[in-house]
Design a protein around this motif. Structure first.
Motif, PDB file in Angstrom:
ATOM      1  N   PRO A 100      93.566  10.825 -36.608  1.00 26.20           N
ATOM      2  CA  PRO A 100      92.424   9.945 -36.898  1.00 26.20           C
ATOM      3  C   PRO A 100      91.154  10.698 -37.276  1.00 26.20           C
ATOM      4  O   PRO A 100      90.331  10.174 -38.049  1.00 26.20           O
ATOM      5  N   VAL A 101      90.987  11.913 -36.770  1.00 26.27           N
ATOM      6  CA  VAL A 101      89.805  12.704 -37.136  1.00 26.27           C
ATOM      7  C   VAL A 101      89.837  13.032 -38.624  1.00 26.27           C
ATOM      8  O   VAL A 101      88.795  13.038 -39.304  1.00 26.27           O
ATOM      9  N   ARG A 123      88.895   3.177 -35.034  1.00 22.96           N
ATOM     10  CA  ARG A 123      87.515   3.661 -34.866  1.00 22.96           C
ATOM     11  C   ARG A 123      87.148   4.623 -35.989  1.00 22.96           C
ATOM     12  O   ARG A 123      86.025   4.578 -36.530  1.00 22.96           O
ATOM     13  N   ALA A 124      88.066   5.510 -36.355  1.00 23.85           N
ATOM     14  CA  ALA A 124      87.808   6.461 -37.432  1.00 23.85           C
ATOM     15  C   ALA A 124      87.581   5.743 -38.750  1.00 23.85           C
ATOM     16  O   ALA A 124      86.688   6.099 -39.531  1.00 23.85           O
ATOM     17  N   ILE A 129      87.341   8.641 -31.079  1.00 22.90           N
ATOM     18  CA  ILE A 129      88.079   8.845 -29.835  1.00 22.90           C
ATOM     19  C   ILE A 129      88.475  10.315 -29.765  1.00 22.90           C
ATOM     20  O   ILE A 129      89.174  10.818 -30.640  1.00 22.90           O
ATOM     21  N   HIS A 130      88.012  10.992 -28.729  1.00 22.56           N
ATOM     22  CA  HIS A 130      88.278  12.423 -28.604  1.00 22.56           C
ATOM     23  C   HIS A 130      89.754  12.634 -28.286  1.00 22.56           C
ATOM     24  O   HIS A 130      90.265  12.066 -27.307  1.00 22.56           O
ATOM     25  N   PRO A 131      90.457  13.439 -29.078  1.00 27.39           N
ATOM     26  CA  PRO A 131      91.902  13.610 -28.849  1.00 27.39           C
ATOM     27  C   PRO A 131      92.257  14.237 -27.505  1.00 27.39           C
ATOM     28  O   PRO A 131      93.382  14.063 -27.027  1.00 27.39           O
ATOM     29  N   LEU A 132      91.339  14.973 -26.904  1.00 24.17           N
ATOM     30  CA  LEU A 132      91.641  15.656 -25.652  1.00 24.17           C
ATOM     31  C   LEU A 132      91.285  14.837 -24.421  1.00 24.17           C
ATOM     32  O   LEU A 132      91.741  15.171 -23.315  1.00 24.17           O
ATOM     33  N   VAL A 181      83.507  15.916 -31.938  1.00 22.13           N
ATOM     34  CA  VAL A 181      84.958  15.884 -32.124  1.00 22.13           C
ATOM     35  C   VAL A 181      85.357  16.855 -33.232  1.00 22.13           C
ATOM     36  O   VAL A 181      86.365  17.562 -33.120  1.00 22.13           O
ATOM     37  N   LEU A 182      84.577  16.913 -34.316  1.00 19.18           N
ATOM     38  CA  LEU A 182      84.852  17.909 -35.365  1.00 19.18           C
ATOM     39  C   LEU A 182      84.749  19.322 -34.813  1.00 19.18           C
ATOM     40  O   LEU A 182      85.557  20.200 -35.155  1.00 19.18           O
TER      41      LEU A 182
END
Length: 391
Positions: free
Chosen positions: A167-168, A296-297, A307-310, A320-321
């Motif tokens: 998604p990022v 969201r992305a 949404i933060h993947p971690l 997040v980037l």
């Protein structure tokens, strides 16, 4: 060094900015020049499920709609090669379109209202018959990145470990705010339209290559999609090449952003393969949360929270980037890509995504045709008439 290749889908537009069904005509020009396939050649290759040109991945080919064409780079070993290949094939695509009175634009949806025209061909006709309005209305352009893997086992291990970051990639490539002449409120409306296909979206973690192939077989056994080419997972094992194929990105206006995307995807694949070899388990984000992260992305691109993947929790897009860059930094360094990708991300954050650029041009001009003209210029590597459009 893992190899990488990029496919881009482009809109074919007339001087007014409206998409026009001249893609097949442009491809006839390209085929005569030895630069691509015409509709008949491509349809036959798709139905036979094999590369039409086995010696190279570089090509100009048809897409579902006659207002599109697709380019593919050759297999590349460096980001400098990716850059050169994309610029070359964008120029050749634009030259073929110019020969029939049109241009190409790296827009993931058309800003102006359009009635999509299907490309002729047996497979495309079947898609229209089976999927009805979804296939009729689908005029969207994505960017797919292929990265080499040793075998299917490594490929599946990679798929399991990159899924949370996909998604990022949608957010950073968002380039489709308009649909049928109106602002959708989304940064990437393409990704929302794409989810109308029944097989599109994220998949669960799978145990191994055998489990992945059983999953594909189960999808085909439902008799819902036509063939393996329509297994539209967000990331998948390629049926035609020994690669993992990441499919969540909009086509982007600036070649530099596509190169940054390619560098990040290659680094994600390498990082995932190293984690798998070290015995690091895949992150535990559920498919349900991944779907929310994708939404969201698509909604806000880089202008809101992702949404933060971690953590599975909202966080500012810039952080997040930064986490993505930290996650893949060793792989980037080993490939010699660290500086180029870091600078590419910094440029993207400073300039904004294609979606932000499109909205900026529209605010300044009140004219969606001006948005398309700016996109045509940027796709061709030219300076838009309104220099402010470059951000």
């Amino acid at each position: 060094m893992r190899t990488v290749g990029v496919e881009e889908e482009l809109l074919v537009v007339d001087p007014s900015g409206r998409p026009v069904p001249l893609g097949p005509d442009a491809l006839e020009v390209a085929a005569r020049r030895g630069e691509g396939e015409n509709v008949e050649q491509h349809d036959r290759a798709e139905r036979e499920d094999e590369p039409a040109n086995e010696s190279t991945a570089a090509h100009l080919v048809p897409e579902l709609k006659a207002q599109q064409l697709e380019l593919g780079t050759d297999v590349c070993r460096s980001l400098a090669e990716v850059d050169a290949e994309l610029r070359h094939w964008r120029r050749r695509a634009d030259s073929a379109a110019r020969a029939v009175g049109a241009r190409v634009a790296a827009l993931a949806t058309s800003p102006l209202p359009v009635e999509p025209v299907p490309t002729e061909g047996e497979r495309y006709a079947r898609m229209l018959d089976v999927f009805g309005a979804t296939a009729r209305e689908m005029l969207i352009c994505g960017c797919h990145v292929h990265v080499s893997v040793a075998d299917d086992e490594e490929g599946v291990a990679v798929l399991n470990r990159i899924r949370g970051w996909l998604p990022v990639l949608t957010a950073m490539t968002a380039n489709s705010p308009f649909w049928q002449g109106a602002d959708t409120g989304y940064a990437s409306y393409r990704s929302q339209a794409w989810r109308r296909w029944p097989s599109a979206g994220p998949i669960d973690v799978v145990a191994d290559a055998a489990a992945y192939h059983r999953l594909v077989d189960d999808v085909l056994a439902t008799d819902t999609v036509l063939d393996t080419g329509m297994v539209y997972f967000d990331a998948r094992l390629s049926e035609k090449w020994p690669t993992v194929e990441v499919r969540t990105a909009d086509v982007v206006l600036h070649v530099e952003d596509a190169v940054t995307l390619a560098g990040l995807v290659r680094a994600l694949v390498e990082t995932a393969a190293r984690d798998a070899e070290a015995g690091t388990p895949p992150p535990g984000m559920s498919t349900e949360v991944l779907r929310l992260a994708g939404w969201r992305a698509a909604r806000s691109g880089l202008t809101g929270d992702l949404i933060h993947p971690l953590t599975g929790r909202p966080a500012p897009a810039r952080s997040v980037l930064a986490a993505l860059l930290d996650h893949v930094r060793p792989a980037l360094a080993d490939a010699g890509d660290a500086q180029r990708v870091a600078e590419g991300l910094a440029t993207l954050v400073g300039r904004g995504t294609g979606s932000e650029l499109q909205r900026r041009v529209h605010r300044e001009t009140g004219d969606l045709a001006a948005v398309v003209r700016a996109a045509v210029a940027l796709t061709a590597g030219e300076t838009p008439a309104a220099s402010r459009a470059t951000g």
